[in-house]
Enzyme design. Structure first.
Site, PDB file in Angstrom:
ATOM      1  N   THR A  47       0.828  -1.210   0.000  1.00 20.21           N
ATOM      2  CA  THR A  47       0.000   0.000   0.000  1.00 20.21           C
ATOM      3  C   THR A  47       0.858   1.254   0.000  1.00 20.21           C
ATOM      4  O   THR A  47       0.536   2.239  -0.661  1.00 20.21           O
ATOM      5  CB  THR A  47      -0.974  -0.003   1.196  1.00 20.21           C
ATOM      6  OG1 THR A  47      -1.797  -1.165   1.101  1.00 20.21           O
ATOM      7  CG2 THR A  47      -1.854   1.234   1.212  1.00 20.21           C
ATOM      8  N   CYS A  48       1.959   1.205   0.716  1.00 21.80           N
ATOM      9  CA  CYS A  48       2.853   2.359   0.791  1.00 21.80           C
ATOM     10  C   CYS A  48       3.426   2.707  -0.582  1.00 21.80           C
ATOM     11  O   CYS A  48       3.527   3.876  -0.947  1.00 21.80           O
ATOM     12  CB  CYS A  48       3.988   2.079   1.772  1.00 21.80           C
ATOM     13  SG  CYS A  48       3.433   1.602   3.415  1.00 21.80           S
TER      14      CYS A  48
END
Length: 159
Positions: A47-48
């Protein structure tokens, strides 16, 4: 205790990679400036890398046009943060801050225990907006979510 709007960013030192690993004091990052600081649980994580950092890269010019500095922090070392910045085409000026031992993240009260995932102590996914070192807005994600700390959400929250 988690830092709250109206409170001052605690004094601390983070690292950046510039002609080797260099310490940078929180006073230098936040003093006399408007700053959005966003935290990711880890560089190169799904997600980062797919959403959180890319959103700030995409909207970086919008923050700067409002006179707002942008900084990313993770409980990683400065070499990892630098490599991630290169892989993500992070623009010059967007600070990639390493909190290698998580001391600053703990001082904010925004650490999380990710040992069950093999990641040790990490920072929660959050974003804060500060003016001259005083927190004005704070958005902390619920575990596993990405709704309130992204670039678009922070631009809207700041107004």
């Amino acid at each position: 205790m988690t830092i709250q709007p109206g409170e001052r960013i605690p004094a601390g030192t983070l690292d950046i990679l510039k002609d080797g690993v260099q310490p940078i004091a929180t006073d230098e990052i936040f003093g006399g400036k408007k700053v959005v600081l966003f935290s990711v649980p880890g560089a190169f994580t799904p997600t980062c890398s797919a959403k959180h950092l890319p959103g700030y890269v995409e909207h970086y010019a919008q923050f700067r046009s409002r006179g707002i500095e942008v900084a990313c922090i993770a409980v990683n070392d400065a070499y990892v943060m630098s490599a991630w910045a290169k892989a993500q085409n992070v623009p010059d000026g967007l600070l990639m801050l390493a909190d290698g031992n998580g001391a600053f993240t703990r001082s904010l009260g925004l650490e999380m225990d990710a040992t069950r995932f093999g990641m040790g102590l990490r920072g929660k996914r959050f974003a804060l907006y500060a003016e001259d070192g005083v927190v004005k807005k704070l958005a902390v994600e619920a575990p596993g979510e990405f709704k309130v700390s992204g670039a678009e959400a922070m631009l809207a929250a700041i107004g």
